[in-house]
Enzyme design. Structure first.
Site, PDB file in Angstrom:
ATOM      1  N   ASP A  67       0.305  -1.462   0.396  1.00 47.87           N
ATOM      2  CA  ASP A  67       0.128   0.022   0.122  1.00 47.87           C
ATOM      3  C   ASP A  67       0.758   1.241   0.447  1.00 47.87           C
ATOM      4  OD1 ASP A  67       1.025  -0.500   2.305  1.00 47.87           O
ATOM      5  OD2 ASP A  67      -0.667  -0.769   3.140  1.00 47.87           O
ATOM      6  N   ASP A 136      -7.808  -2.648  13.797  1.00 47.39           N
ATOM      7  CA  ASP A 136      -9.258  -3.093  13.633  1.00 47.39           C
ATOM      8  C   ASP A 136      -8.976  -4.043  12.684  1.00 47.39           C
ATOM      9  OD1 ASP A 136      -7.847  -1.905  11.221  1.00 47.39           O
ATOM     10  OD2 ASP A 136      -9.281   0.006  10.963  1.00 47.39           O
ATOM     11  N   HIS A 138      -7.675  -4.696   9.778  1.00 44.71           N
ATOM     12  CA  HIS A 138      -6.984  -4.322   8.102  1.00 44.71           C
ATOM     13  C   HIS A 138      -6.088  -5.161   8.422  1.00 44.71           C
ATOM     14  CE1 HIS A 138      -4.841  -0.318  10.002  1.00 44.71           C
ATOM     15  NE2 HIS A 138      -3.879  -1.151   9.684  1.00 44.71           N
ATOM     16  N   GLU A 143      -9.794  -1.559   4.946  1.00 44.26           N
ATOM     17  CA  GLU A 143     -10.552  -0.245   6.425  1.00 44.26           C
ATOM     18  C   GLU A 143     -11.555  -1.777   6.616  1.00 44.26           C
ATOM     19  OE1 GLU A 143      -8.925   0.427   8.284  1.00 44.26           O
ATOM     20  OE2 GLU A 143      -7.914   2.581   8.122  1.00 44.26           O
TER      21      GLU A 143
HETATM   22  C1  GLP Z   1      -0.789  -0.107   8.676  1.00 45.71           C
HETATM   23  C2  GLP Z   1      -0.119  -0.573   7.691  1.00 45.71           C
HETATM   24  C3  GLP Z   1      -0.169  -2.362   8.066  1.00 45.71           C
HETATM   25  C4  GLP Z   1       0.172  -2.888   8.577  1.00 45.71           C
HETATM   26  C5  GLP Z   1      -0.520  -2.269   9.823  1.00 45.71           C
HETATM   27  C6  GLP Z   1       0.305  -2.125  11.258  1.00 45.71           C
HETATM   28  O1  GLP Z   1      -1.824   0.954   8.792  1.00 45.71           O
HETATM   29  N1  GLP Z   1      -1.123   0.319   5.825  1.00 45.71           N
HETATM   30  O2  GLP Z   1       0.308  -2.980   5.903  1.00 45.71           O
HETATM   31  O3  GLP Z   1       0.217  -4.129   8.613  1.00 45.71           O
HETATM   32  O4  GLP Z   1      -1.428  -0.539   9.657  1.00 45.71           O
HETATM   33  O5  GLP Z   1       0.882  -1.573  11.298  1.00 45.71           O
HETATM   34  P1  GLP Z   1       2.086  -2.332  12.866  1.00 45.71           P
HETATM   35  O6  GLP Z   1       3.043  -3.016  12.593  1.00 45.71           O
HETATM   36  O7  GLP Z   1       3.177  -0.502  13.004  1.00 45.71           O
HETATM   37  O8  GLP Z   1       1.310  -2.307  13.909  1.00 45.71           O
END
Ligand code: GLP
Length: 261
Positions: A67, A136, A138, A143
């Site tokens: 992304d 959440d 995702h 989302e």
């Molecule tokens: C972000 C990204 C995801 C990621 C997630 C968790 O918003 N778009 O690809 O896996 O949130 O992030 P983290 O590993 O910092 O908890």
């Protein structure tokens, strides 16, 4: 789904790097899917150490990011392109030209998303997708409410995700872009092997829904239950709400040597 629960959070990275090493040592030109976020950092560092030790190489690998924010200049330190350069590309021996991401500054967003889907398909698809999970539920930036059949597209981030990610923007919510381009749930499910990583208790509820809840657009990660080869690697905190935790531990401890990640 195979669920691995480790005692030390650092072991999440060891198991995930094992999956990358297995692929890299058995495939002449592997295609990796890369998650951003804090969770996979240690995995990428461990992969870099194994490359430095001569155990494996990613010199012939290609990689696709999940992304990207819309509207951040590519060199902005929090663009996902910059983050992947900092936590992955510069830690391993991949050719930076072989690391691709959705173009968050495209003037024609629809065309950019379609081109990204084509690029993944033309590379032969993703062999191993590294995934994190949002609080959440995702995956990538899909989302809650995302279509489980979605392809790469533009999405509006929900406020809670922007609040979570404000820590990367000096705590300023308004500095976090409101839109992103993200691989869809169906795009992610086309990867041949998916490794989902989660650390810490704040992820426990999302992990429970993803692994043991009903398959639902309200927890996009639950769509992984429909995939034939998913490995979920958790520390104790992230696994703390799993009803079947004892069983997963038993399965993993008695895993026959021929069964690989
Ligand atoms: C972000 C990204 C995801 C990621 C997630 C968790 O918003 N778009 O690809 O896996 O949130 O992030 P983290 O590993 O910092 O908890």
């Amino acid at each position: 789904m195979e669920v691995i629960i480790v005692e030390q959070p650092g072991d999440v990275a060891v198991h995930a790097a094992d999956a990358i090493e297995d692929l890299a040592t058995s495939h002449p030109a592997p295609v990796l899917g890369l998650a951003t976020g804090s969770t996979p950092r240690a995995t990428y560092e461990e992969t870099g150490r194994r490359i430095a030790a001569g155990r494996m190489t990613l010199a012939r690998a290609r990689a696709f990011m999940l992304d990207e924010y819309v509207g951040l200049p590519p060199h902005h330190p929090q663009s996902y392109r910059s983050v992947i350069d900092a936590i992955f590309t510069t830690k391993v021996d991949i050719d930076p030209a072989n690391v691709a991401g959705p173009d968050g500054n495209a003037s024609d967003v629809l065309a950019a998303c379609a081109a990204y889907e084509r690029a993944i398909a033309e590379a032969g698809g993703i062999d191993l997708q590294i995934l994190g999970i949002g609080g959440d539920g995702h995956i990538a930036f899909n989302e809650p409410g995302s279509s489980l059949a979605s392809a790469t597209r533009i999405k509006t981030l929900i406020r809670a995700t922007r609040q979570d990610n404000a820590r990367f923007f000096e705590g300023v919510l308004d500095a976090v872009p409101s839109h992103c381009l993200t691989q869809g749930v169906a795009t992610i499910l086309r990867a041949r092997h998916i490794v989902l990583l989660a650390l810490g208790e704040p992820k426990a509820e999302a992990v429970r829904h993803a692994v043991e809840g009903p398959v639902s657009a309200m927890c996009p990660a639950s769509a992984l239950q429909l995939h034939p080869h998913v490995t979920v690697i958790l520390d104790e905190g992230a696994a703390s709400r799993l009803e079947m935790a004892a069983y997963y531990r038993e399965v993993w401890e008695n895993k026959p040597p021929w069964q690989r990640l």
